[in-house]
Design an enzyme around this catalytic site. Sequence first.
Site, PDB file in Angstrom:
ATOM      1  N   CYS A  90       0.867  -1.215  -0.021  1.00 35.05           N
ATOM      2  CA  CYS A  90       0.067   0.060  -0.013  1.00 35.05           C
ATOM      3  C   CYS A  90       0.877   1.322   0.006  1.00 35.05           C
ATOM      4  CB  CYS A  90      -0.916  -0.160   0.953  1.00 35.05           C
ATOM      5  SG  CYS A  90      -2.408   1.073   0.970  1.00 35.05           S
ATOM      6  N   HIS A 198      -3.241  -5.796   1.062  1.00 34.56           N
ATOM      7  CA  HIS A 198      -2.636  -6.137   2.504  1.00 34.56           C
ATOM      8  C   HIS A 198      -2.587  -7.344   2.632  1.00 34.56           C
ATOM      9  CE1 HIS A 198      -2.570  -1.795   3.686  1.00 34.56           C
ATOM     10  NE2 HIS A 198      -3.481  -1.602   2.942  1.00 34.56           N
ATOM     11  N   GLU A 200      -0.836  -8.735   5.036  1.00 34.06           N
ATOM     12  CA  GLU A 200      -0.861  -8.792   6.464  1.00 34.06           C
ATOM     13  C   GLU A 200      -2.030  -8.835   7.263  1.00 34.06           C
ATOM     14  OE1 GLU A 200      -0.289  -6.124   4.625  1.00 34.06           O
ATOM     15  OE2 GLU A 200      -0.796  -4.353   5.934  1.00 34.06           O
TER      16      GLU A 200
END
Lengths: 226, 83
Positions: A90, A198, A200
Amino acid sequence: MAEFRSAVVTFPGSNCDRDMAVALEKVAGTAPIRVWHGDPDLPERLDFIALPGGFSYGDYLRSGAMAANSPIMRAVKREAERGVPVLGVCNGFQVLCESGLLPGALMRNASQNFICRTVPLRVENSQSLFTASYEAGATIRIPVAHHDGNFFADSETLDRLEGEGRVAFRYLDTVNGSQRDIAGILGESGNVLGMMPHPERAIEDDHGGSDGRALFESVVGSLVGA
Amino acid sequence: MKVRIHVSLKPGVLDPQGRAVHHALEGLGFGGVEDVRVGRLIELDVAEGTSDERLDEMCRKLLANMVIENYRIEKMPETQGAA
């Protein structure tokens, strides 16, 4: 097995640094070293560097432009050129483009809206050190949350990225107006990955999906296997 | 020395912001607007004698993103005899 030594860089305005650190610790078994943007250098002998999402420097000038020129980025560039794997997610992707470690630029979403939802992606390259644990062509679901994710590069650069297998992930829906629906790209040497989604935020079922976990497993596995 | 840096999107680069502004103008009843492109104006106050090369370097390294933007440097005339 040698300890996996990773670092997560925090810029003023980063907000996914903690999630990144938790994901790395859960998958690798060791907590990453947290690094501040103003630190003069990175810790020694890193296996992996992560630039997290957020709004570094309040997105002043252009998203990622100020962070790309912060003191720690000189060290990140040096380590990337030495072959250390670097992941930018990002805002981290925006920083990598602004710093010249990746080609292209991330512009305002074509819709002008901030987009926050889970999107399907196709794994276009499953040979890279970031994607080796995915099946080639697999569809995975990863959250996006961004305002400036509209990837732009000239057609010559896009052709080169495609020809060299450097498009790592592609959106299966139209998400943000990105040229050729590109969601993530690899650097020339394959050790730098920038992506808007994302991973994560998708490492265990409680997140609503765990399709991001294989990315971190790929990185850890590539180093253990080496 | 006052310098204005005009940063604009390169021709051919889609400008969603410009398009939204265009629609807003039409919504306000301003017809006859063919196109809108939104750029950025950066005003610098630099040391006298700062070279053009130096200003170019500032633009290329930071003020503009050469992948998507062009820039134009405008040196402002000194204000005459301001009281």
